[in-house]
Design a protein around this motif. Structure first.
Motif, short mmCIF file in Angstrom:
data_model
loop_
_atom_site.label_atom_id
_atom_site.label_comp_id
_atom_site.label_asym_id
_atom_site.label_seq_id
_atom_site.Cartn_x
_atom_site.Cartn_y
_atom_site.Cartn_z
N GLY A 37 7.29 10.43 -12.61
CA GLY A 37 6.89 11.78 -13.00
C GLY A 37 8.04 12.74 -13.01
N VAL A 38 8.86 12.70 -11.97
CA VAL A 38 10.03 13.58 -11.90
C VAL A 38 11.04 13.21 -12.98
N LEU A 39 11.28 11.92 -13.17
CA LEU A 39 12.24 11.49 -14.18
C LEU A 39 11.82 11.89 -15.59
N LEU A 40 10.54 11.95 -15.85
CA LEU A 40 10.07 12.35 -17.18
C LEU A 40 9.84 13.85 -17.28
N LEU A 41 9.49 14.49 -16.19
CA LEU A 41 9.16 15.91 -16.23
C LEU A 41 10.39 16.80 -16.32
N VAL A 42 11.45 16.46 -15.65
CA VAL A 42 12.65 17.30 -15.66
C VAL A 42 13.22 17.45 -17.07
N PRO A 43 13.42 16.39 -17.84
CA PRO A 43 13.91 16.58 -19.21
C PRO A 43 12.92 17.34 -20.10
N ARG A 58 0.84 -1.19 0.00
CA ARG A 58 0.00 0.00 0.00
C ARG A 58 0.88 1.24 0.00
N GLY A 59 0.55 2.21 -0.88
CA GLY A 59 1.31 3.46 -0.97
C GLY A 59 2.46 3.42 -1.95
N SER A 60 2.82 2.27 -2.46
CA SER A 60 3.96 2.21 -3.37
C SER A 60 3.61 2.79 -4.75
N ALA A 61 2.36 2.79 -5.12
CA ALA A 61 1.97 3.36 -6.40
C ALA A 61 2.23 4.86 -6.42
N VAL A 62 2.02 5.52 -5.30
CA VAL A 62 2.28 6.96 -5.21
C VAL A 62 3.78 7.22 -5.38
N VAL A 63 4.60 6.44 -4.73
CA VAL A 63 6.05 6.61 -4.83
C VAL A 63 6.52 6.37 -6.26
#
Length: 151
Positions: free
Chosen positions: A26-32, A15-20
């Motif tokens: 999201g960060v790995l794709l959003l920064v580039p 439980r909660g691992s989907a958020v992580v």
């Protein structure tokens, strides 16, 4: 009596691992993506700067009155265009006339503005090792008025 062990009981609690996972991906794709948008916006600003500088410097050169320095006037117009887009230090202008004198009736003047757009957020030590700028240029051919009076 102990409860029977089932395969489900041996699984760990996820439980909660989907958020992580979502935040990490999201960060790995959003920064580039954000960096790409920043770089493309800066290159587009460079394209606007050279287009405006070439057009305005050519217009300033061919509309120079007698007794004025046409080259200085054209360079001043290009400097204003480069400053509008924050390329004061990296913008250059080249003026080429098709004959002598430059400001004769029906004479043509080619103005070429060039700017090297530095990529954003690139540290100085990386700039020394690899090229971290994109050259952008634009040309404009301006014609001196046919009915211009020679000085």
């Amino acid at each position: 009596m102990t409860p029977p062990t089932t395969p489900r009981a041996h699984r760990r609690d996820e439980r909660g691992s989907a958020v992580v996972e979502f935040v990490t991906l999201g960060v790995l794709l959003l920064v580039p993506l954000v960096y790409l948008v920043m770089a493309l916006a800066r290159v587009q600003a460079g394209a606007f700067a050279v287009s405006q500088a070439a057009r305005e410097s050519g217009r300033a050169f061919v509309t120079t009155d007698a007794g004025q320095d046409a080259t200085a006037r054209a360079r001043a117009a290009a400097a204003v265009a480069f400053a509008d887009h924050r390329f004061e230090e990296v913008g250059t202008l080249e003026l080429v006339c098709d004959g002598t004198p430059c400001l004769r009736p029906d004479g043509r003047v080619r103005t070429t503005a060039t700017v090297r757009v530095p990529l954003p957020l690139v540290p100085a030590f990386v700039r020394d090792a690899v090229p971290a700028s994109i050259p952008v240029s634009a040309s404009q051919v301006s014609t001196v008025d046919r009915f211009r009076v020679l000085p």
